[in-house]
Design an enzyme around this catalytic site. Structure first.
Site, mmCIF file in Angstrom:
data_model
loop_
_atom_site.group_PDB
_atom_site.id
_atom_site.type_symbol
_atom_site.label_atom_id
_atom_site.label_comp_id
_atom_site.label_asym_id
_atom_site.label_seq_id
_atom_site.Cartn_x
_atom_site.Cartn_y
_atom_site.Cartn_z
ATOM 1 N N GLY A 145 0.828 -1.194 0.000
ATOM 2 C CA GLY A 145 0.000 0.000 0.000
ATOM 3 C C GLY A 145 0.865 1.246 0.000
ATOM 4 O O GLY A 145 2.043 1.209 0.389
ATOM 5 N N GLY A 157 0.081 -4.838 0.717
ATOM 6 C CA GLY A 157 -1.160 -4.747 -0.037
ATOM 7 C C GLY A 157 -1.160 -5.572 -1.305
ATOM 8 O O GLY A 157 -2.220 -5.977 -1.795
ATOM 9 N N GLU A 176 5.910 -5.655 7.606
ATOM 10 C CA GLU A 176 5.327 -4.497 8.303
ATOM 11 C C GLU A 176 5.910 -4.221 9.681
ATOM 12 O O GLU A 176 5.927 -3.067 10.122
ATOM 13 C CB GLU A 176 3.811 -4.676 8.409
ATOM 14 C CG GLU A 176 3.050 -4.479 7.111
ATOM 15 C CD GLU A 176 3.096 -5.690 6.194
ATOM 16 O OE1 GLU A 176 2.577 -5.614 5.066
ATOM 17 O OE2 GLU A 176 3.665 -6.734 6.598
ATOM 18 N N ASP A 201 -1.294 -6.846 7.624
ATOM 19 C CA ASP A 201 -2.746 -6.663 7.567
ATOM 20 C C ASP A 201 -3.293 -7.226 6.259
ATOM 21 O O ASP A 201 -2.863 -8.279 5.816
ATOM 22 C CB ASP A 201 -3.106 -5.180 7.754
ATOM 23 C CG ASP A 201 -2.587 -4.285 6.634
ATOM 24 O OD1 ASP A 201 -1.529 -4.599 6.043
ATOM 25 O OD2 ASP A 201 -3.240 -3.256 6.346
#
Length: 371
Positions: A69, A119, A142, A150
């Site tokens: 992301g 992402g 992350e 996530d």
């Protein structure tokens, strides 16, 4: 329908194609890409004539499917004084895409020809088929930026991987190549990159046939090859005993650290070095998230939990900001984590990341809802 030059939708016969087109940022997902993806995917799934979906990427300066992301934009948005708008909406909308891909029934093929991180995993791993190549580099890194894995990772990791392997990948952000991905099952096929265009044509032909059900499986198997390094000789296969010894039965991050120290081999020393460099808060929240995600009743429930964590990590005092700054802005500097030591990250701090958000809650989409 919303449009973006960073996402190029097309249709070849009965194959719906999505091409990520943000090569300067290694095809990182921006807000406008996510919004466009919502509309295109909804249209593909509503169309009875679309039989399968392909997600691929424009060639970047180095091979990249999607590097994650666009977290740097979130960082800059907060520094500019914006009031929650981007980070509140970015994760909310991104997780809707993850949920849709995981719950819709049309077969999706993703060409993992290059970097797949964050992402990028979220828009592909929930689909049925993930094609690795000699260029594939997969990671969920992350914890190194003061965040957590996530995009549904706290759902798929406990289900696709043994507990020890899931914890190792989530906590360390280990980089995986095609043999590792085939060994774990995260990649479903290996096909050399020079054959991807040929494979796409074959997928188009297969979806044009008047057949029902999944018509792409046989095509993928026809193209599948063994990688030069066999999965049972991969890095993860070679170190599986150490991974399970350190990560499988430990209930806390501190116990994992002690187990690694006791192993005292090259692998454990390198892993220990990695874990001591990332955010202590991220480590503890990620481990707890894996436990709760493993017990979640649906991916929607897991994503709702992840959204709560994401918003906790957007607070001004979180490790996300020094993590992003040291990775993308002041490259090469060491982030100043707060707390800096594992023992100073209390149970209450961890628990606060899972607290309900009231009016800001991420609502679990119904099975029949549009994006």
């Amino acid at each position: 329908m919303r449009f973006s030059t960073q996402l190029l939708p097309s249709r070849s016969g009965n194959l719906g194609v999505l091409q990520l087109n943000n090569p300067k940022a290694l095809n990182a997902l921006t807000m406008e890409m996510i919004e466009c993806m919502q509309d295109v995917l909804a249209q593909y799934h509503e169309s009875e004539s679309i039989k399968a979906i392909l997600i691929k990427a424009t060639e970047a300066k180095r091979p990249a499917f999607c590097s994650g992301g666009d977290v740097r934009s979130i960082y800059e948005d907060v520094l500019a004084g914006s009031q929650e708008s981007l980070y509140t909406n970015f994760f909310r909308e991104e997780y809707k895409v993850n949920h849709a891909i995981a719950t819709w029934d049309k077969p999706q093929v993703s060409f993992w020809n290059g970097i797949v991180m964050g992402g990028g995993a979220g828009i592909s791993i929930h689909g049925k088929y993930r094609v690795s190549t000699e260029n594939t580099l997969f990671a969920m890194p992350e914890t190194a930026i003061g965040f957590f894995p996530d995009v549904g990772s706290l759902w798929w990791m406990p289900r696709l991987l043994m507990p020890g392997m899931a914890r190792y990948l989530a906590l360390t952000g280990a980089r995986l190549r095609a043999p590792d991905l085939l060994y774990t099952g995260l990649a479903t096929h290996y096909i050399p990159s020079k054959r991807l265009d040929e494979l796409e044509k074959a997928l188009v032909e297969a979806t044009n046939k008047q057949e029902t059900g999944d018509m792409v499986a046989s095509v993928l198997m026809a193209f599948h090859e063994d990688p030069p390094t066999k999965p049972h000789d991969s890095f993860l296969a070679q170190h599986k005993r150490s991974i399970y010894a350190a990560f499988e039965k430990a209930n806390t991050v501190e116990e994992i650290i002690r187990c690694l120290a006791d192993l005292d081999n090259d692998f454990s020393k390198e892993t220990l070095k990695t874990m001591e460099s990332v955010s202590p808060t991220s480590l503890k929240v990620t481990l707890e998230g894996l436990k709760r995600g493993g017990n979640a009743s649906s991916i929607g429930e897991a994503l709702q939990m992840e959204y709560r964590i994401s918003q906790a990590f957007m607070k001004e005092s979180s490790d996300f900001y020094p993590g992003i700054r040291s990775t993308f802005v002041d490259k090469g500097t060491k982030p100043e984590w707060s707390p800096a030591k594992l023992e100073d990250v209390t149970d209450d701090m961890v628990e606060s990341c899972f607290a309900p958000l009231g009016d800001n809650e991420w609502e679990i989409p119904s099975p029949t809802s549009n994006l």
